[in-house]
Design a protein around this motif. Structure first.
Motif, PDB file in Angstrom:
ATOM      1  N   SER A 390       0.845  -1.177   0.000  1.00  0.00           N
ATOM      2  CA  SER A 390       0.000   0.000   0.000  1.00  0.00           C
ATOM      3  C   SER A 390       0.893   1.243   0.000  1.00  0.00           C
ATOM      4  O   SER A 390       2.004   1.220   0.538  1.00  0.00           O
ATOM      5  CB  SER A 390      -0.916   0.002   1.230  1.00  0.00           C
ATOM      6  N   PHE A 391       0.412   2.339  -0.599  1.00  0.00           N
ATOM      7  CA  PHE A 391       1.227   3.539  -0.729  1.00  0.00           C
ATOM      8  C   PHE A 391       1.595   4.123   0.634  1.00  0.00           C
ATOM      9  O   PHE A 391       0.945   3.821   1.641  1.00  0.00           O
ATOM     10  CB  PHE A 391       0.489   4.605  -1.543  1.00  0.00           C
ATOM     11  N   VAL A 392       2.622   4.959   0.629  1.00  0.00           N
ATOM     12  CA  VAL A 392       3.021   5.688   1.834  1.00  0.00           C
ATOM     13  C   VAL A 392       2.978   7.177   1.505  1.00  0.00           C
ATOM     14  O   VAL A 392       3.779   7.673   0.709  1.00  0.00           O
ATOM     15  CB  VAL A 392       4.427   5.298   2.311  1.00  0.00           C
ATOM     16  N   VAL A 393       2.014   7.884   2.080  1.00  0.00           N
ATOM     17  CA  VAL A 393       1.864   9.328   1.895  1.00  0.00           C
ATOM     18  C   VAL A 393       1.625   9.924   3.265  1.00  0.00           C
ATOM     19  O   VAL A 393       0.533   9.817   3.834  1.00  0.00           O
ATOM     20  CB  VAL A 393       0.689   9.665   0.950  1.00  0.00           C
ATOM     21  N   ASP A 394       2.651  10.556   3.826  1.00  0.00           N
ATOM     22  CA  ASP A 394       2.539  11.081   5.186  1.00  0.00           C
ATOM     23  C   ASP A 394       3.753  11.950   5.480  1.00  0.00           C
ATOM     24  O   ASP A 394       4.748  11.942   4.737  1.00  0.00           O
ATOM     25  CB  ASP A 394       2.472   9.924   6.191  1.00  0.00           C
ATOM     26  N   PHE A 395       3.666  12.683   6.591  1.00  0.00           N
ATOM     27  CA  PHE A 395       4.810  13.473   7.049  1.00  0.00           C
ATOM     28  C   PHE A 395       5.827  12.552   7.704  1.00  0.00           C
ATOM     29  O   PHE A 395       5.468  11.575   8.373  1.00  0.00           O
ATOM     30  CB  PHE A 395       4.347  14.566   8.013  1.00  0.00           C
ATOM     31  N   LYS A 430      -5.676  16.555   6.694  1.00  0.00           N
ATOM     32  CA  LYS A 430      -6.987  15.908   6.752  1.00  0.00           C
ATOM     33  C   LYS A 430      -6.892  14.389   6.574  1.00  0.00           C
ATOM     34  O   LYS A 430      -7.889  13.716   6.354  1.00  0.00           O
ATOM     35  CB  LYS A 430      -7.899  16.484   5.665  1.00  0.00           C
ATOM     36  N   GLY A 431      -5.670  13.846   6.668  1.00  0.00           N
ATOM     37  CA  GLY A 431      -5.466  12.438   6.418  1.00  0.00           C
ATOM     38  C   GLY A 431      -6.261  11.525   7.324  1.00  0.00           C
ATOM     39  O   GLY A 431      -6.773  10.486   6.893  1.00  0.00           O
ATOM     40  N   SER A 432      -6.400  11.907   8.590  1.00  0.00           N
ATOM     41  CA  SER A 432      -7.140  11.070   9.540  1.00  0.00           C
ATOM     42  C   SER A 432      -8.627  11.012   9.217  1.00  0.00           C
ATOM     43  O   SER A 432      -9.346  10.153   9.725  1.00  0.00           O
ATOM     44  CB  SER A 432      -6.940  11.582  10.960  1.00  0.00           C
ATOM     45  N   GLN A 433      -9.086  11.950   8.348  1.00  0.00           N
ATOM     46  CA  GLN A 433     -10.511  12.012   8.013  1.00  0.00           C
ATOM     47  C   GLN A 433     -10.856  11.271   6.730  1.00  0.00           C
ATOM     48  O   GLN A 433     -12.019  11.219   6.337  1.00  0.00           O
ATOM     49  CB  GLN A 433     -10.930  13.486   7.875  1.00  0.00           C
ATOM     50  N   THR A 434      -9.854  10.703   6.044  1.00  0.00           N
ATOM     51  CA  THR A 434     -10.102  10.020   4.773  1.00  0.00           C
ATOM     52  C   THR A 434      -9.629   8.577   4.859  1.00  0.00           C
ATOM     53  O   THR A 434      -8.674   8.257   5.570  1.00  0.00           O
ATOM     54  CB  THR A 434      -9.377  10.716   3.605  1.00  0.00           C
ATOM     55  N   VAL A 435     -10.270   7.717   4.091  1.00  0.00           N
ATOM     56  CA  VAL A 435      -9.894   6.308   4.098  1.00  0.00           C
ATOM     57  C   VAL A 435      -8.490   6.114   3.551  1.00  0.00           C
ATOM     58  O   VAL A 435      -7.718   5.280   4.043  1.00  0.00           O
ATOM     59  CB  VAL A 435     -10.921   5.469   3.285  1.00  0.00           C
ATOM     60  N   TYR A 436      -8.102   6.947   2.565  1.00  0.00           N
ATOM     61  CA  TYR A 436      -6.774   6.796   1.985  1.00  0.00           C
ATOM     62  C   TYR A 436      -5.701   7.388   2.892  1.00  0.00           C
ATOM     63  O   TYR A 436      -4.577   6.883   2.935  1.00  0.00           O
ATOM     64  CB  TYR A 436      -6.743   7.400   0.584  1.00  0.00           C
ATOM     65  N   GLY A 437      -6.041   8.424   3.609  1.00  0.00           N
ATOM     66  CA  GLY A 437      -5.112   8.957   4.601  1.00  0.00           C
ATOM     67  C   GLY A 437      -4.775   7.919   5.660  1.00  0.00           C
ATOM     68  O   GLY A 437      -3.639   7.820   6.132  1.00  0.00           O
ATOM     69  N   GLN A 438      -5.768   7.127   6.032  1.00  0.00           N
ATOM     70  CA  GLN A 438      -5.551   6.055   7.003  1.00  0.00           C
ATOM     71  C   GLN A 438      -4.734   4.914   6.376  1.00  0.00           C
ATOM     72  O   GLN A 438      -3.830   4.365   7.001  1.00  0.00           O
ATOM     73  CB  GLN A 438      -6.896   5.518   7.502  1.00  0.00           C
ATOM     74  N   MET A 439      -5.057   4.571   5.146  1.00  0.00           N
ATOM     75  CA  MET A 439      -4.358   3.468   4.478  1.00  0.00           C
ATOM     76  C   MET A 439      -2.893   3.795   4.210  1.00  0.00           C
ATOM     77  O   MET A 439      -2.034   2.918   4.295  1.00  0.00           O
ATOM     78  CB  MET A 439      -5.047   3.153   3.144  1.00  0.00           C
ATOM     79  N   TRP A 440      -2.607   5.062   3.881  1.00  0.00           N
ATOM     80  CA  TRP A 440      -1.272   5.438   3.434  1.00  0.00           C
ATOM     81  C   TRP A 440      -0.422   6.076   4.524  1.00  0.00           C
ATOM     82  O   TRP A 440       0.665   6.585   4.246  1.00  0.00           O
ATOM     83  CB  TRP A 440      -1.390   6.395   2.249  1.00  0.00           C
ATOM     84  N   ARG A 441      -0.879   6.030   5.759  1.00  0.00           N
ATOM     85  CA  ARG A 441      -0.141   6.690   6.843  1.00  0.00           C
ATOM     86  C   ARG A 441       1.201   5.991   7.107  1.00  0.00           C
ATOM     87  O   ARG A 441       1.417   4.858   6.721  1.00  0.00           O
ATOM     88  CB  ARG A 441      -0.974   6.689   8.128  1.00  0.00           C
ATOM     89  N   TRP A 442       2.074   6.714   7.788  1.00  0.00           N
ATOM     90  CA  TRP A 442       3.351   6.157   8.233  1.00  0.00           C
ATOM     91  C   TRP A 442       3.066   5.001   9.186  1.00  0.00           C
ATOM     92  O   TRP A 442       2.233   5.116  10.078  1.00  0.00           O
ATOM     93  CB  TRP A 442       4.152   7.240   8.961  1.00  0.00           C
ATOM     94  N   ARG A 443       3.734   3.878   8.988  1.00  0.00           N
ATOM     95  CA  ARG A 443       3.378   2.697   9.763  1.00  0.00           C
ATOM     96  C   ARG A 443       4.576   1.757   9.900  1.00  0.00           C
ATOM     97  O   ARG A 443       5.606   1.936   9.258  1.00  0.00           O
ATOM     98  CB  ARG A 443       2.216   1.955   9.100  1.00  0.00           C
TER      99      ARG A 443
END
Length: 478
Positions: A390-395, A430-443
């Motif tokens: 899954s993609f990684v898009v985050d700070f 607004k990442g925490s408010q979107t399904v893709y923000g959750q999927m692509w978060r730093w993990r």
């Protein structure tokens, strides 16, 4: 996390799919100071790999598919992207030729080709992934666009809608006595380099600035000063920004050490066969009008795909069963980095013999009429894999004002027209408010196996450990 204003100075590192889509959507969202830095002059080359551009985005063509098994969010985003691909085709058709990027002025003035995707089993039955995909498409209300080769109702529907001639383009039922496949009539391919050139044209038209140069555009480090990111380029310049988005494809892990364990640079193997223009039978058979995109043995141990010939007769076949790594010293660290045909200091156009043999097996079994032609060229396609594809898009943690936008994992190109829309939401907090923000978060992952990232330099996929195919191996032997 950075608080953005529409006047914020934003630097994007990389002009591939993730970078150019982000830049385009930032500009269209009202951000007025967006600059792309890239060490390759993708404007001059039009992203054409035959003109010396090396990146996963700079390719002849890419598959557009909507079959994602249980990953319904990606399936839905891909379906949205398809509508924008249609829009782009219409915009290009309506734009005067002399205003288009050079690669779109001649030849096919069309990016997206709805030629279908034949998901072809290499066994006598369907795999679990295929069954799950069909069940999900049934729930989503799009099962009617899928045609099983062994289902009478599906075959009848395919004939009615003009798709029957693509149900068995390899003539497997006649030659081998068995053929299990599903034709997805919503899928197809795009001309990759032309698509990126078009996106760059749109981005510049929207106000995005670019520095595309082997020295001035080459980013060698990113530091911090007074809580603001500083981009250092190979000409000795420093560029202070409010936000830096690193979308460097295969070069991302060498620029952002923090992604170690989350992202890794890997390569798929690609071979081409030149279809002769003076053979009308072959030229017609492998044309987009008659040849679908094919994936063979996906999730069954083969992992081979092919696309219809392009306007110059190139028939591309890819092998993705193993994704190769290449570890080198990068500022005191051992990191997997690309090793390409043109850009890198150490050049490479060969693929491992195992990959070439997998491609040759696909051809010999499914297209025996091409055996006499042999392979005409090979290349490694370098991108970034994430721990879970899954993609990684985050700070980036601990790096004020620096975000990463990467991890395409071999399936990112189809989202070019729409990816930046979701990236901008994340950059705006607004990442925490979107399904893709959750999927692509730093993990991170506690799994013992993390898509090969746990292997490191000791693993079996390291390029230096492989026997590489030579041109002599391009020929088929009986």
């Amino acid at each position: 996390m950075t608080t953005l204003e529409h006047s914020s100075k934003i630097i994007i590192v990389g002009s591939g799919v993730f970078g150019i889509s982000t830049a385009l959507w930032l500009a269209r969202s009202g951000y007025s100071d967006v600059t792309i830095l890239d060490m390759q002059d993708t404007a001059a080359t039009g992203y054409d790999p035959l003109s010396g551009t090396d990146s996963a985005s700079a390719d002849l063509n890419k598959i557009i598919r909507f079959s994602y098994g249980s990953e319904i969010e990606y399936q839905r985003l891909a379906s949205e992207a398809a509508q924008l691909w249609d829009d782009w085709n219409r915009e290009i058709a309506a734009t005067p030729a002399d205003e288009l990027p050079e690669s779109l002025r001649e030849g096919d003035r069309k990016l997206w080709w709805n030629v279908g995707l034949l998901r072809m089993s290499c066994e006598s039955e369907f795999g679990a992934f295929e069954i799950e995909t069909l069940e999900n498409m049934e729930r989503e209300g799009i099962r009617e666009f899928q045609f099983r080769s062994d289902d009478d109702a599906d075959i009848a529907r395919a004939k009615q809608r003009g798709w029957a001639h693509k149900l068995d383009p390899c003539r497997r039922q006649k030659r081998l006595g068995t053929h299990k496949a599903v034709l997805d009539s919503t899928a197809g391919f795009v001309y990759a380099y032309k698509s990126c050139a078009w996106a760059q044209y749109l981005a510049k038209k929207a106000g995005v600035k670019t520095t595309l140069d082997s020295v001035r555009g080459k980013v060698i480090d990113i530091t911090s000063r007074d809580s603001r990111p500083v981009v250092h380029t190979a000409d000795g310049s420093e560029h202070i920004a409010d936000l830096v988005v690193v979308a460097g494809g295969g070069w991302t892990p060498s620029l952002i050490p923090e992604v170690q364990g989350l992202l890794e640079t890997t390569a798929g193997s690609v071979a081409n066969i030149q279809i002769p223009m003076d053979d009308p039978d072959l030229w017609g058979r492998f044309a987009p009008e008659n040849q679908p995109v094919i994936s063979w043995g996906s999730h069954q141990g083969k992992e081979v795909y092919s696309l219809p010939r392009d306007e110059n007769g190139i028939f591309k076949i890819g092998w993705r069963k193993t994704k190769w790594t290449n570890f080198e010293d990068v500022r005191g660290r051992r990191v997997s980095v690309p090793r390409t045909a043109h850009v890198t200091e150490k050049k490479e156009t060969r693929v491992p013999i195992d990959a070439l043999n997998g491609i040759k097996e696909y051809i010999a079994i499914n297209f025996p009429e091409l055996v006499s032609l042999g392979i005409s060229s090979t290349r490694l396609c370098w991108y970034t894999d994430s721990i879970d594809n899954s993609f990684v898009v985050d700070f980036v943690p601990g790096c004020p004002g620096v975000a990463v936008c990467s991890g395409g994992s071999g399936h990112g190109f189809k989202f070019l027209p729409i990816l930046g829309r979701e990236v901008v939401k994340i950059l705006e907090g607004k990442g925490s408010q979107t399904v893709y923000g959750q999927m692509w978060r730093w993990r991170s992952s506690s799994e013992s196996k993390r898509n090969g990232l746990e292997e490191g330099e000791e693993g079996p996929r390291v390029l230096s450990k492989q026997a590489m195919a030579s041109e002599a191996d391009w020929k088929f032997t009986n």
